[in-house]
Write a protein that holds these residues in place. Sequence first.
Motif, PDB file in Angstrom:
ATOM      1  N   ARG B 347       0.814  -1.279   0.140  1.00  0.00           N
ATOM      2  CA  ARG B 347      -0.026  -0.030  -0.063  1.00  0.00           C
ATOM      3  C   ARG B 347       0.664   1.342   0.021  1.00  0.00           C
ATOM      4  O   ARG B 347       0.517   2.131  -0.652  1.00  0.00           O
ATOM      5  CB  ARG B 347      -0.993   0.007   1.262  1.00  0.00           C
ATOM      6  N   GLY B 350       4.058   0.373  -3.031  1.00  0.00           N
ATOM      7  CA  GLY B 350       3.716  -0.321  -4.116  1.00  0.00           C
ATOM      8  C   GLY B 350       2.985   0.311  -5.078  1.00  0.00           C
ATOM      9  O   GLY B 350       3.215   0.907  -6.108  1.00  0.00           O
ATOM     10  N   LEU B 351       1.534  -0.142  -4.623  1.00  0.00           N
ATOM     11  CA  LEU B 351       0.526   0.302  -5.625  1.00  0.00           C
ATOM     12  C   LEU B 351       0.163   1.761  -5.570  1.00  0.00           C
ATOM     13  O   LEU B 351       0.266   2.221  -4.176  1.00  0.00           O
ATOM     14  CB  LEU B 351      -0.575  -0.610  -5.561  1.00  0.00           C
ATOM     15  N   ILE B 352      -0.304   2.372  -6.767  1.00  0.00           N
ATOM     16  CA  ILE B 352      -0.875   3.627  -6.452  1.00  0.00           C
ATOM     17  C   ILE B 352      -2.406   3.398  -6.476  1.00  0.00           C
ATOM     18  O   ILE B 352      -2.955   3.232  -7.553  1.00  0.00           O
ATOM     19  CB  ILE B 352      -0.521   4.312  -7.769  1.00  0.00           C
ATOM     20  N   GLU B 353      -2.923   3.517  -5.222  1.00  0.00           N
ATOM     21  CA  GLU B 353      -4.394   3.028  -5.198  1.00  0.00           C
ATOM     22  C   GLU B 353      -5.673   3.863  -5.825  1.00  0.00           C
ATOM     23  O   GLU B 353      -6.520   3.408  -6.276  1.00  0.00           O
ATOM     24  CB  GLU B 353      -4.706   2.950  -3.621  1.00  0.00           C
ATOM     25  N   ASP B 354      -4.963   5.076  -6.233  1.00  0.00           N
ATOM     26  CA  ASP B 354      -6.365   5.895  -6.823  1.00  0.00           C
ATOM     27  C   ASP B 354      -6.191   5.589  -8.430  1.00  0.00           C
ATOM     28  O   ASP B 354      -6.960   6.005  -9.033  1.00  0.00           O
ATOM     29  CB  ASP B 354      -5.700   7.201  -6.809  1.00  0.00           C
ATOM     30  N   LEU B 355      -5.109   4.604  -8.970  1.00  0.00           N
ATOM     31  CA  LEU B 355      -4.999   4.643 -10.300  1.00  0.00           C
ATOM     32  C   LEU B 355      -5.612   3.090 -10.714  1.00  0.00           C
ATOM     33  O   LEU B 355      -5.887   2.267  -9.725  1.00  0.00           O
ATOM     34  CB  LEU B 355      -3.587   4.769 -10.782  1.00  0.00           C
ATOM     35  N   THR B 356      -5.795   2.973 -12.004  1.00  0.00           N
ATOM     36  CA  THR B 356      -6.675   1.594 -12.032  1.00  0.00           C
ATOM     37  C   THR B 356      -5.783   0.628 -12.404  1.00  0.00           C
ATOM     38  O   THR B 356      -4.553   0.836 -12.224  1.00  0.00           O
ATOM     39  CB  THR B 356      -7.216   1.617 -13.716  1.00  0.00           C
ATOM     40  N   LEU B 401     -10.319   0.264 -10.140  1.00  0.00           N
ATOM     41  CA  LEU B 401      -9.345   0.959  -9.185  1.00  0.00           C
ATOM     42  C   LEU B 401      -8.582  -0.342  -8.525  1.00  0.00           C
ATOM     43  O   LEU B 401      -9.230  -1.128  -8.101  1.00  0.00           O
ATOM     44  CB  LEU B 401      -9.982   1.712  -8.352  1.00  0.00           C
ATOM     45  N   ARG B 403      -7.453  -0.279  -5.597  1.00  0.00           N
ATOM     46  CA  ARG B 403      -7.591  -0.575  -4.320  1.00  0.00           C
ATOM     47  C   ARG B 403      -8.873  -1.408  -4.075  1.00  0.00           C
ATOM     48  O   ARG B 403      -9.115  -2.070  -3.021  1.00  0.00           O
ATOM     49  CB  ARG B 403      -8.017   0.901  -3.538  1.00  0.00           C
TER      50      ARG B 403
END
Lengths: 358, 507
Positions: B347, B350-356, B401, B403
């Motif tokens: 979180r 690593g990932l960009i939670e707002d992106l798909t 998304l 997330r």
Amino acid sequence: MSGRMGAAVGTVWRHRLFWPVLILVVLLLSNLIFTPSFFSVEMRNGHLYGSLIDIARFGAPLVLVALGMTLVIATGGIDLSVGAVVAISGALACLWISKQPDQNAVVGVLVAVGLALLLSLVLGVWNGFLVAAVGIQPIIATLILMVAGRGLAQLITDGQIITINSSPYKLIGGGYLFGLPFSILLALVMTLLAVLFTRRTALGMLIEAVGSNAEASRLSGIRSRRYTLLVYVFCALCAGIAGLMVSSNVSSADGNKAGLLIELDAILAVVIGGTLLTGGRFSLGGTVVGALIIQALSTTIYTIGVPPQTTLVFKAIVVTVVCLIQSPAFRAKFSRRGRPGRADPPARSVQQKVEVPA
Amino acid sequence: MAEPAILTMTGISKQFPGVKALDNVDFRLLPGEVHALLGENGAGKSTLIKVLTGVYSIDEGTIALEGAPVRFSGPSQAQQAGISTVFQEVNLCPNLSVAENIFIGREPRRFGAVRWQEVRRRAAELLHRLQLDLDVTARLSDYSIAVQQLVAIARAIDISPKVLILDEPTSSLDSSEVDELFRVMKQLRDEGTAILFVTHFLDQVYEISDRITVLRNGGLVGEFLTRDLPQLELVAKMIGKELEVLEELEEQPGREAAARAHAEPVLEASGLARTGAVAPFDLSVHRGEVVGLAGLLGSGRTELARLLFGADRADHGQIRIGGRPVALRGPGVAMANGVAFCSEDRRAEGLIEDLTVRENIVLALQASRGWTRPLSRRRQDELVEAYLRSLRITPANPELLVRDLSGGNQQKVLLARWLITNPRLLIVDEPTRGIDVGAKAEIQRLVVSLADDGMALLFISAELEEVLRLSHTIGVMRDRRMVATLANDDDVDTERVMRAIAEGAVA
């Protein structure tokens, strides 16, 4: 058939531009009550005239500043210095033109415009340098230029209001091309350029990544400093063009007043347009609508004859309502009464959105 | 059994856009019991807890606490009613003190002013009860994630709850800290608290829980007494497949360490170190080789990996990649040299939670190309489509998304992001933490097949069995120092690695 209609209506409803556009339309329609001829647009001497044209024309500088501000905010930053850059850019251009033997010479005007925009770029690099390389928080970094920039503008104008009389320069903010005010065309072109630059290249996605999660972006190999610098430079360039428009429209440069508090209107336009102050996803289209809403509001205040001493209070009330309407959390609170438990899944993003209007 | 349930959930359903997260689920908690809630990622465990604590509202069904129907509009309301929750991610404020974190929002007050001495005294008492020796005035961020987790638990039990919910509290704890936690849990259970415990560690389920409820795909599989349910049967119920998957998991991939060591080295580090993070170490990873890093939490595994990727800068030593010395000034340089790094903290790092999902997958490749050379949308779709399929990411919708995906699928998205950059060396830090058995097996299989195709891998995990199963060579870390490098041949087993960790040298 009706199912498909329902689905289409549902998509429109959920589109991120739905609420800003609706607000703008309501605001414009409410003018009809006071000014029945509000929507009439007529051709005079080959130029378009009308209240709608005026809103777009006077809103053009704000649209420009807000475009740059959108990208800065998308990276999680903010640029408070845009008002100062507006003043500096206009001051330098007017100073240069006022020194010319022939103020109507096109070359002299072009040089003036070039110099002003060059200086704007330099100021943008300065902001970007402070934020991206030195690592100062954006609000502080740009506060420096916000304050110092006013001084710089007055230094350029020597504390006076420089008045010029140059018809080529007048074109930028007050002239017409193809029957339309030149400033509208300029704002349109810059909007299209900004959209092309961010959405036709990977710039938009990378900016959104940096704004959403800077550390994860760095570990994905995004050289975020580069993009941070770029957005501050772009923002200053937009402010510089807006400065030319403002000074051209009144054929004078006032280092003290030009662009005063435009940074706040621009931030407001970005927020109304649906871009979160916390960074990440941005919407240039939303920002343009947001800027037009603010300009339409100013126009409405004049046309319906709000007493001058209450205009600011009136504006504050309308802006508060607008922010509440476009806040998904606020809307959810109301729709939940009718249909329990509809709008709750992304509880986190809703929380973020609540912070914005506040 | 005769004892009435303190909490009963009946016929709970919860719909999210496009997915039914819970479908007619029944659940109950008895006082004085530890109840394990189990299921794969995306089975609905977290949703059930969020529904119970009022984070989400329910579409259908009822919740009754001590026989009376309740409906909470948020965790604080649930807490007032006696349901305390410690969520999977530590939800505390790292820049506040330990004491402030424990009492934030319910500080003891007199005339509206916070009684700070009281706050500190009670915090110290509480931690003493958990036998934790912390400075309550120190900032929370001064302590490790594991300690922060225990502080979160201290915060939850301060109000002597009737129901305590622990959502994967152990995923970042090492074994002695887990023992510590279990001691506290038993203490609370014996005091009559009903404990709902979510975990992915099956051993822990059998160690601590009295009762098990299994969910699968948002539906209820059943409620069982722990002593009546053998472990293999439990796993079969969780993944809904028969035992062949498990056997596959047990299967040892042929490890021919010697052959791999003769392959060309992809990365060689010599004397590499960063003051305060990792002591000087030598390490080389060869083509087609999996190097495992074993060691306790905080032993410097992650810090070492970050040096190899340029996420942190080394202040001593040298790195050679593909035989050439490289100055790793940042992740970009490492990526240009074919090194990829899947961070342990999905979180935050690593990932960009707002992106798909699509944007997350193409992000690293796009970053290395720069913004002026965008991947065409068609190329993006092709790449993403291929990896959604080959890694079996569900739901296979690239425009969702990220997330909204479950933990295991998020991990796969992160892996996909690096795999499309076609790296020579892939560093994976705890890729299987906090994800379910099925996804875990898939990721382990992926590691093996990538190595077979010639990729070099550095595999970091807290689970020794996993490291042993997958690695050709094992580096053992202890106290931020690499204490041993073992070739994974026949006479290396968990015991020997544990001895190396414990004694700091090869026995």
